[in-house]
Design an enzyme around this catalytic site. Structure first.
Site, short mmCIF file in Angstrom:
data_model
loop_
_atom_site.label_atom_id
_atom_site.label_comp_id
_atom_site.label_asym_id
_atom_site.label_seq_id
_atom_site.Cartn_x
_atom_site.Cartn_y
_atom_site.Cartn_z
N ASN A 1 30.48 24.22 51.98
CA ASN A 1 31.52 24.21 51.37
C ASN A 1 32.31 26.20 52.33
O ASN A 1 31.76 26.80 51.88
CB ASN A 1 32.27 23.97 50.08
CG ASN A 1 33.79 24.86 49.64
OD1 ASN A 1 34.43 25.14 50.50
ND2 ASN A 1 33.44 24.89 48.03
N TRP A 2 33.15 25.60 53.38
CA TRP A 2 33.28 27.50 53.89
C TRP A 2 34.44 28.22 53.33
O TRP A 2 34.32 29.20 53.43
CB TRP A 2 34.16 27.02 55.17
CG TRP A 2 32.74 26.67 56.31
CD1 TRP A 2 31.00 26.47 56.07
CD2 TRP A 2 32.86 26.12 57.59
NE1 TRP A 2 30.42 25.89 57.13
CE2 TRP A 2 31.69 26.13 58.17
CE3 TRP A 2 33.85 25.85 58.57
CZ2 TRP A 2 31.34 25.84 59.83
CZ3 TRP A 2 33.78 25.58 60.09
CH2 TRP A 2 32.61 25.22 60.39
N LYS A 3 34.87 27.74 52.00
CA LYS A 3 35.28 28.83 51.70
C LYS A 3 37.24 28.63 52.25
O LYS A 3 37.19 28.44 53.60
CB LYS A 3 35.58 29.28 50.22
CG LYS A 3 34.25 28.40 49.59
CD LYS A 3 33.51 29.36 48.45
CE LYS A 3 32.12 28.63 48.02
NZ LYS A 3 32.10 29.32 46.39
N HIS B 1 37.52 21.86 42.84
CA HIS B 1 36.65 23.21 42.62
C HIS B 1 37.19 24.05 41.84
O HIS B 1 38.17 24.88 41.28
CB HIS B 1 35.93 23.86 44.27
CG HIS B 1 35.70 25.05 44.10
ND1 HIS B 1 35.84 25.87 43.86
CD2 HIS B 1 34.25 24.68 44.76
CE1 HIS B 1 33.92 26.63 44.23
NE2 HIS B 1 33.51 26.15 45.14
N GLU C 1 36.74 27.83 41.62
CA GLU C 1 37.66 28.50 42.42
C GLU C 1 39.43 28.14 42.22
O GLU C 1 40.45 28.33 42.30
CB GLU C 1 37.35 28.80 43.82
CG GLU C 1 36.53 29.89 43.84
CD GLU C 1 35.67 30.12 44.98
OE1 GLU C 1 35.69 29.62 45.63
OE2 GLU C 1 34.10 30.02 44.73
N GLU D 1 28.58 21.66 39.90
CA GLU D 1 28.32 23.63 40.13
C GLU D 1 28.65 24.61 39.34
O GLU D 1 29.66 24.61 38.65
CB GLU D 1 29.23 23.58 41.21
CG GLU D 1 29.48 23.33 42.43
CD GLU D 1 30.17 23.81 43.72
OE1 GLU D 1 29.42 24.25 44.33
OE2 GLU D 1 31.31 24.38 43.40
N GLY E 1 28.62 31.66 43.91
CA GLY E 1 28.23 33.31 44.95
C GLY E 1 27.53 34.77 43.89
O GLY E 1 27.88 35.19 44.38
N SER F 1 24.85 28.74 44.60
CA SER F 1 23.97 29.81 45.44
C SER F 1 22.58 29.10 45.63
O SER F 1 21.03 29.43 45.80
CB SER F 1 23.33 30.68 44.09
OG SER F 1 24.49 31.69 43.75
N GLY G 1 28.19 26.92 49.71
CA GLY G 1 28.91 27.61 49.76
C GLY G 1 28.47 28.73 50.96
O GLY G 1 28.27 28.82 52.32
N GLY G 2 28.30 30.42 50.77
CA GLY G 2 27.25 31.18 51.47
C GLY G 2 26.67 30.74 52.51
O GLY G 2 26.79 31.16 53.58
P1 13P Z 1 27.92 29.44 46.53
O1 13P Z 1 26.87 28.20 47.49
O2 13P Z 1 28.13 30.65 47.96
O3 13P Z 1 26.86 30.25 45.49
O4 13P Z 1 28.90 28.37 46.64
C1 13P Z 1 28.44 27.39 46.13
C2 13P Z 1 29.98 26.75 45.64
O5 13P Z 1 30.90 27.27 44.83
C3 13P Z 1 30.56 25.53 46.67
O6 13P Z 1 31.22 25.18 46.46
#
Ligand code: 13P
Length: 251
Positions: A5-7, A93, A95, A165, A171, A211, A232-233
């Site tokens: 997930n590149w956001k 998600h 977010e 999640e 993050g 994470s 994510g990251g």
């Molecule tokens: P991180 O891996 O950056 O914690 O993000 C997780 C995430 O929200 C994937 O959708």
């Protein structure tokens, strides 16, 4: 299943570069142990789709709206995602819930629409830090799961992935322990058994997110109840993403 997930990261050029590198890696190492899904921003979907054509890498979007078409400025429909080559779509998600007012009810509408359009939803659920500290994880995620899956049939559920999640782990560098993730995933399977059947619960795809990095991936994926990760990251760099993919065959 390892989902990137590149956001809100990577423009066209960066997206294409990433996929070129990942593709070369996947072809060279014949990665067959994991389903790899890349979820770039909408603006890179078509370009990424062209690049991954004919490979084992799959495409997903990060959101969609629950209407088919019409006066919904700024929104993207499931049909549009399909036309860009998407097979998957991340829905609900945290977010989106936090910054864009999504609720369990709107997530359910999106899930039903996605399935109707032939897309495979990746439904995100998870508790926040306060709920975690107050030991409310189970009631919170039970409600999120039950509402998100309202009217999802026994046939369609096979196309759903649930992503656990915990918000406090997103993050923050503070991942859930493998034991915590396993416990929650087992709880979710119990709920799915009650909502559907034993078989559906056993076959359900439940991934963990929050994470994940190359150092903790192997342990997090070790439990049979954890079917992969939503990253994510660490999915933004090919090197770390590939290390996470490789963690699945170290088990
Ligand atoms: P991180 O891996 O950056 O914690 O993000 C997780 C995430 O929200 C994937 O959708």
């Amino acid at each position: 299943m390892i989902i990137a997930n590149w956001k809100m990261n990577k423009g066209l050029v960066q997206s294409q570069q990433f996929v070129e590198e990942l593709k070369a890696y996947v072809e060279k190492h014949k990665v067959v142990n994991a389903d790899i899904v890349i979820c770039p921003p909408f603006t890179s979907l078509e370009a990424v789709s062209r690049k991954i054509a004919g490979t084992a890498i799959k495409l997903g979007a990060q959101n969609m709206f629950y209407q088919t078409a019409g006066p919904f400025t700024g929104e993207i429909s499931g049909g549009m995602l399909k036309s860009c080559g998407c097979e998957f779509v991340i829905l609900g998600h945290s977010e989106r819930r936090q910054h864009f007012g999504e609720t369990n009810l709107t997530v359910n509408k999106k899930v039903l629409k996605a399935l109707d359009e032939g897309l495979k939803p990746i439904i995100c659920i998870g508790e926040n830090l306060q709920e975690h500290d107050d030991k409310l994880t189970e009631p919170v995620i039970e409600e999120q799961l039950a509402v998100a899956l309202t009217h999802v049939s026994e046939v369609d559920i096979a196309n759903v992935t649930v992503a656990y999640e915990p918000i406090w782990a997103i993050g923050t560098g503070k991942n859930a322990t493998p034991h915590q993730a396993e416990g929650v995933h087992n709880f979710l399977r119990k709920k799915l058994k009650k909502m559907y059947s034993d078989e559906i619960s056993k076959n359900a795809r439940i991934v963990y997110g929050g994470s994940i990095n190359p150092e903790n991936a192997k342990e997090l994926f070790a439990s049979p109840s954890v079917n992969g990760g939503l990253v994510g990251g660490a999915s933004l760099e090919v090197e770390s993403f590939v290390k996470i993919i490789n963690s699945t065959h170290l088990i």
